[in-house]
Scaffold this motif. Structure first.
Motif, PDB file in Angstrom:
ATOM      1  N   VAL B 243       0.949  -1.661  -0.113  1.00  0.00           N
ATOM      2  CA  VAL B 243      -0.053  -0.312  -0.313  1.00  0.00           C
ATOM      3  C   VAL B 243       1.009   1.203  -0.021  1.00  0.00           C
ATOM      4  CG1 VAL B 243      -2.011   1.422   1.571  1.00  0.00           C
ATOM      5  CG2 VAL B 243      -2.247  -1.684   0.876  1.00  0.00           C
ATOM      6  N   LYS B 321       1.986  -6.381  -7.016  1.00  0.00           N
ATOM      7  CA  LYS B 321       1.265  -6.287  -7.155  1.00  0.00           C
ATOM      8  C   LYS B 321       1.539  -4.741  -6.161  1.00  0.00           C
ATOM      9  CE  LYS B 321      -2.229  -9.449  -8.554  1.00  0.00           C
ATOM     10  NZ  LYS B 321      -2.622  -9.998  -8.098  1.00  0.00           N
ATOM     11  N   ARG B 322       1.160  -3.671  -6.521  1.00  0.00           N
ATOM     12  CA  ARG B 322       1.198  -2.379  -5.539  1.00  0.00           C
ATOM     13  C   ARG B 322       0.308  -1.451  -5.604  1.00  0.00           C
ATOM     14  NH1 ARG B 322       6.934  -2.796  -7.223  1.00  0.00           N
ATOM     15  NH2 ARG B 322       6.518  -5.036  -7.767  1.00  0.00           N
ATOM     16  N   THR B 323       0.143  -0.235  -4.702  1.00  0.00           N
ATOM     17  CA  THR B 323      -0.412   1.283  -4.860  1.00  0.00           C
ATOM     18  C   THR B 323       0.149   1.693  -5.648  1.00  0.00           C
ATOM     19  OG1 THR B 323      -0.384   1.852  -3.235  1.00  0.00           O
ATOM     20  CG2 THR B 323      -2.147   0.937  -2.819  1.00  0.00           C
ATOM     21  N   THR B 350       5.323   3.799 -13.946  1.00  0.00           N
ATOM     22  CA  THR B 350       4.634   4.281 -14.970  1.00  0.00           C
ATOM     23  C   THR B 350       3.906   6.171 -15.181  1.00  0.00           C
ATOM     24  OG1 THR B 350       2.169   3.312 -14.405  1.00  0.00           O
ATOM     25  CG2 THR B 350       3.469   1.931 -15.317  1.00  0.00           C
ATOM     26  N   GLU B 352       0.620   6.439 -15.644  1.00  0.00           N
ATOM     27  CA  GLU B 352      -0.284   6.669 -15.197  1.00  0.00           C
ATOM     28  C   GLU B 352      -0.255   6.624 -13.740  1.00  0.00           C
ATOM     29  OE1 GLU B 352      -4.064   3.807 -16.076  1.00  0.00           O
ATOM     30  OE2 GLU B 352      -2.416   3.552 -17.343  1.00  0.00           O
ATOM     31  N   GLN B 353       0.623   5.591 -12.701  1.00  0.00           N
ATOM     32  CA  GLN B 353       0.966   5.150 -11.655  1.00  0.00           C
ATOM     33  C   GLN B 353       1.253   6.973 -10.599  1.00  0.00           C
ATOM     34  OE1 GLN B 353       3.994   3.037 -11.727  1.00  0.00           O
ATOM     35  NE2 GLN B 353       2.376   1.314 -10.105  1.00  0.00           N
ATOM     36  N   THR B 356      -1.996   9.173 -11.123  1.00  0.00           N
ATOM     37  CA  THR B 356      -3.143   8.817 -10.384  1.00  0.00           C
ATOM     38  C   THR B 356      -1.960   9.554  -8.883  1.00  0.00           C
ATOM     39  OG1 THR B 356      -2.738   6.976 -10.819  1.00  0.00           O
ATOM     40  CG2 THR B 356      -3.894   6.982  -8.507  1.00  0.00           C
ATOM     41  N   ILE B 417     -15.695  13.265 -23.147  1.00  0.00           N
ATOM     42  CA  ILE B 417     -13.943  13.277 -23.323  1.00  0.00           C
ATOM     43  C   ILE B 417     -14.196  15.202 -22.405  1.00  0.00           C
ATOM     44  CG2 ILE B 417     -12.621  13.663 -24.994  1.00  0.00           C
ATOM     45  CD1 ILE B 417     -13.894  10.609 -26.080  1.00  0.00           C
ATOM     46  N   VAL B 435     -16.384   2.616 -16.490  1.00  0.00           N
ATOM     47  CA  VAL B 435     -15.591   2.104 -17.612  1.00  0.00           C
ATOM     48  C   VAL B 435     -15.362   3.026 -18.977  1.00  0.00           C
ATOM     49  CG1 VAL B 435     -15.191   0.696 -19.100  1.00  0.00           C
ATOM     50  CG2 VAL B 435     -17.085  -0.256 -17.593  1.00  0.00           C
ATOM     51  N   VAL B 436     -16.536   3.861 -19.291  1.00  0.00           N
ATOM     52  CA  VAL B 436     -15.375   5.007 -19.729  1.00  0.00           C
ATOM     53  C   VAL B 436     -15.004   6.420 -19.211  1.00  0.00           C
ATOM     54  CG1 VAL B 436     -15.929   6.404 -21.459  1.00  0.00           C
ATOM     55  CG2 VAL B 436     -17.120   4.387 -21.439  1.00  0.00           C
ATOM     56  N   ARG B 438     -12.874   5.500 -16.578  1.00  0.00           N
ATOM     57  CA  ARG B 438     -11.768   5.373 -15.877  1.00  0.00           C
ATOM     58  C   ARG B 438     -11.102   5.567 -16.988  1.00  0.00           C
ATOM     59  NH1 ARG B 438     -14.582   2.082 -12.484  1.00  0.00           N
ATOM     60  NH2 ARG B 438     -14.663   0.440 -14.240  1.00  0.00           N
ATOM     61  N   ALA B 439     -11.563   4.699 -18.437  1.00  0.00           N
ATOM     62  CA  ALA B 439     -10.812   4.937 -19.726  1.00  0.00           C
ATOM     63  C   ALA B 439      -9.808   6.370 -19.734  1.00  0.00           C
ATOM     64  CB  ALA B 439     -11.147   4.283 -21.124  1.00  0.00           C
ATOM     65  N   LEU B 440     -10.620   7.128 -19.583  1.00  0.00           N
ATOM     66  CA  LEU B 440     -10.456   8.728 -19.869  1.00  0.00           C
ATOM     67  C   LEU B 440      -9.325   8.896 -18.886  1.00  0.00           C
ATOM     68  CD1 LEU B 440     -14.212   9.765 -21.635  1.00  0.00           C
ATOM     69  CD2 LEU B 440     -11.802   9.336 -22.120  1.00  0.00           C
ATOM     70  N   VAL B 538      -4.540  16.882 -23.945  1.00  0.00           N
ATOM     71  CA  VAL B 538      -4.252  15.201 -24.444  1.00  0.00           C
ATOM     72  C   VAL B 538      -2.508  15.265 -25.141  1.00  0.00           C
ATOM     73  CG1 VAL B 538      -4.335  16.877 -27.306  1.00  0.00           C
ATOM     74  CG2 VAL B 538      -5.791  14.697 -27.215  1.00  0.00           C
TER      75      VAL B 538
END
Lengths: 202, 576
Positions: B243, B321-323, B350, B352-353, B356, B417, B435-436, B438-440, B538
């Motif tokens: 965590v 796996k990790r936060t 990454t 993305e991480q 976040t 979007i 779902v959308v 999260r993808a965005l 973008v």
């Protein structure tokens, strides 16, 4: 059945703001046919053109609402179609949504956090399951596909997205900017809801 | 090494044997070997090699002599454990798993509890004194075999007993699970081989330029049971906290449990302290193993273990796996420990991480006294404020607004979007809106209840999608500043040195292309030729960074450098 013109207008409810090429890809029509349909629809006030892309208008939606019951009368009266739709909603559709969520998020110590795709085994299992659900979907939707050729086209496009995801292009699972499994799945869902005259369940 | 054991198709671990190649025995067996050679106890196993797989495809059948060698391999396990495969007393059950040199989707994973039949179930019941346990083992094996070997596509996991699973398999594929354990074993090995040529595995190899005929090895390992008695149990151990990434072992233990029970979440395991109390010796051995595997693996490890009658067995060890927070901490810590160099540390985090971590939060105290307008399920975390609109068209006309809908459909994706946040009346964590969003990476609260659209439209609100709440007005937010967080600051310095493109908050080189001005669409905007600098939301996302790099830009302007740097480095690594 929808005639080619109606099909073109209908395709704009599955993919808002699309170019003629993108819409033709959804319906399998010739681009020239789609362009002609769009031109006619713009003149009728059903569609708006915006920088090379098209968008349906409220009048266009109203027009379709009048078209569907006639076009799909036979299909809507078919108990096999009704049963297939029921099975789709309660079965594979729920599975795909849950798998997409599992793809996007991952459990770490009891909490769901963004999946950073660092666990190849975890991702591979989800793509594998998506593949199996996709195969099952083709069976479940057979009565609809027999009645409407576009359903098979959607299933093929989902298969194409899946193959790309399996080949490592992971954006093809739930990416919004590409024809991912999730994107095409939802177009298909919207299409069959309109075919059968059902409301989206949530 | 096969010469020393006399086997042509198998590798059986012997003392003093050199480490086999990954190509020959596959990644999974190789890691078991590794654990064993580190002096850690793993259940005994042997491997059918990738050479046997190649021979299988040449002859379209198990190669000559393999059946006999499988018998010899099993005898070897029986000797070590004092058990009998298919026996009516102390039966031996095994797991059968695929293992290519590189793990890939589409290949059969694992069959557990192979070697079970009605008689073995009775023997297991007698031995454990627990008929339910024995029945469960049999039911689960039947399901594994039905799905993986016979290709049954029905869901078998939720069926109540072996008879029901057998009936479902018969109905679906018209074949039965063989009662003879040896036949089960041979068929399972052949099925693993065949799975290496599945459509999916082939597609994967083609994409990555791997040889098409790359086969798989098959690991056959004795099962150990954590649910045998009060002196047995199972658990997982993280060598570092998953965590927050701190360097402390962390885990759970389930007395009288089987491995899958912990993962499934059906039962609540106990903290590791329970094991320390009940079995201090096992606990100490486990911690020593974790330390060893962390050092050997050069990364935080997620270790599965089973205690059978007071004896510790390690089943698997792999990167944990990790936060996002933990990923950053662990990467920096590993550099400090001298395990990684900075360039390698950058591959462990990454874009993305980091994005976040940099998400704004409601400032401390800011929500106190604010009027709560709606609440639901936080489906995609983050915070955003804006004016509420109720149609995708309005969202497109007012980028940065909050889109509130009864539910969303493909029709709305455009508006989603453009919007800074999405709120819906209906739906749960797996809905289209969730779902959308999260993808965005757009904050999203779903399931706020009927009437939410009417109650919110036209107001300025703050959406706290981490807590699932919508407040009136614009609340103060606070964000982690990447320049003030010591770990992020160090990563940024390393990333700047490694990046193929300059990423900074200001200092454009003309000509500049602004993605935000190019219109909001589903596709990426086309970057004009000759562009030196890009800016806009973008170009903060990985696909935008990729497009900028491919277009040869020199500078990307952004408030948050690190995610863009990491995306650029990752893209550069993939393409060069």
């Amino acid at each position: 059945m929808l005639d080619p013109y109606e099909l073109t207008v209908h395709s704009l409810t599955l993919r808002q703001l699309g170019t003629a090429e993108q819409l033709a890809d959804i319906t399998g029509q010739d681009v020239a046919e789609v362009e002609a349909g769009l031109e006619k629809a713009v003149a009728a006030g059903f569609v708006m053109a915006a920088r090379g892309s098209y968008l349906i208008t409220p009048a266009g939606r109203e027009h379709l609402d009048g078209v569907y019951p006639r076009a799909f009368e036979g299909l809507r009266a078919d108990p096999q179609v009704t049963a297939a739709m029921e099975a789709f909603e309660t079965g594979v559709n729920k599975q795909v949504l849950a798998l997409t969520t599992d793809w996007q998020t991952i459990e770490v110590d009891g909490a769901r956090v963004t999946n950073d795709h660092g666990d190849a085994d975890y991702d591979a299992k989800i793509i594998d399951k998506l593949g199996r659900v996709h195969e099952k979907t083709a069976k479940v939707l057979r009565p609809l596909a027999d009645a409407d050729p576009l359903v098979d086209r959607f299933l093929d496009r989902i298969g194409t997205a899946l193959t790309r995801a399996e080949g490592g292009e992971t954006d093809y699972v739930s990416g919004v900017r590409v024809d991912s499994v999730h994107t095409v799945w939802f177009q298909m869902h919207e299409h069959i809801l309109r075919l059968t005259g059902r409301e989206r369940p949530e | 090494m096969t010469a020393t054991t006399g086997f042509r198709w198998l590798v059986v671990p012997e003392a003093d044997m050199p480490e086999p190649s990954r190509e020959l025995v596959g990644g999974k067996a190789w890691s078991l070997w590794r654990m064993r050679s580190l002096g850690l106890r793993v259940p005994p196993a042997f491997v059918v090699t990738t050479k046997a797989c190649a021979a299988y495809f040449e002859g379209d059948d198990l190669p000559e002599g393999l059946a006999g060698e499988l018998t010899a391999g099993i005898r070897h396990l029986e000797d070590q454990l004092g058990r009998t495969f298919g026996g009516t007393e102390r039966p031996l059950l095994v797991s059968v798993r695929s293992g290519a040199a590189i793990s890939m989707p589409g290949m059969m994973d694992t069959i557990l509890d192979l070697g079970c039949n009605d008689e073995v179930e009775r023997a297991l019941a007698a031995e454990s004194g627990d008929p339910e346990f024995a029945a469960e083992v049999h039911r689960r094996f039947t399901g594994f075999y039905g799905r993986l070997v016979l290709g049954c596509t029905e869901d078998l996991e939720d069926l109540p007993d072996t008879a029901a699973v057998r009936a479902a398999i018969a109905e679906d594929v018209g074949e039965a699970v063989p009662a003879d354990p040896w036949e089960q074993l041979r068929a399972a090995v052949a099925a693993v081989f065949r799975s290496s040529r599945s459509r999916r595995a082939m597609a994967y190899r083609k994409h990555y330029g791997m040889p098409e005929d790359l086969g798989t090895a098959v690991t056959i390992q004795a099962m150990v049971f954590g649910n045998l008695d009060d002196d047995s149990g199972t658990g997982v151990l993280f060598s570092r906290n998953p965590v927050d990434g701190t360097r402390e072992p962390y885990g759970e233990y389930l007395p009288r449990g089987q491995g899958e029970d912990v993962v499934s979440g059906r039962v609540t395991p106990k903290p590791l302290a329970h094991l320390a109390q009940r079995w201090p010796r096992v606990h100490a051995e486990l911690l020593a193993a974790a330390e060893c595997l962390d050092r050997e693996g050069r990364d935080a490890q997620d270790i599965e273990f089973t205690v059978q009658r007071g004896e510790l067995f390690l089943l698997q060890s792999r990167p944990a796996k990790r936060t996002a927070r933990a990923a950053v901490r662990i990467a920096v810590e590993l550099v400090d420990e001298g395990v990684l160099d900075p360039a390698e540390a950058l591959t462990r985090v990454t874009a993305e991480q980091v994005r976040t971590l940099l998400r704004p939060e409601i400032a401390p105290g800011a929500a106190e006294g604010a009027k709560l307008l709606a609440s639901g399920v936080g489906a995609s975390p983050g915070v955003a404020s804006g004016v509420v609109v109720d149609t995708p068209e309005a969202a497109q006309a007012h980028p940065g607004c909050v889109l509130v809908r009864k539910s969303t459909s493909p029709d709305d994706v455009h508006g989603m979007i453009a919007a800074a946040a999405v709120v819906t009346e209906q739906g749960g964590a797996t809905s289209h809106a969730a779902v959308v969003s999260r993808a965005l990476d757009t904050p999203c609260v779903v399931g706020c209840g009927a009437g939410t659209v009417d109650a919110l439209v036209g107001r300025t609100v703050t959406v706290d999608a981490t807590a699932g709440r919508v407040y009136a007005g614009e609340l103060a937010t606070s964000a982690v500043d990447e320049r003030e967080d010591p770990d992020l600051r160090r990563l940024t310095a390393w990333a700047e040195a490694a990046s193929p493109v300059q990423v900074r908050p200001d200092g454009a080189v003309e000509p500049v292309f602004d993605g935000d001005q190019a219109g909001v669409g589903e596709a990426l905007p086309v970057i004009p030729a000759g562009t030196k600098t890009v800016r806009g939301a973008v170009f903060c996302a990985p696909d935008g960074v990729q497009a900028a790099l491919d277009a040869g830009v020199e500078v990307i302007l952004t408030a948050h450098q690190l995610p863009v740097l990491l995306a650029a480095i990752a893209h550069h690594r993939r393409t060069s």
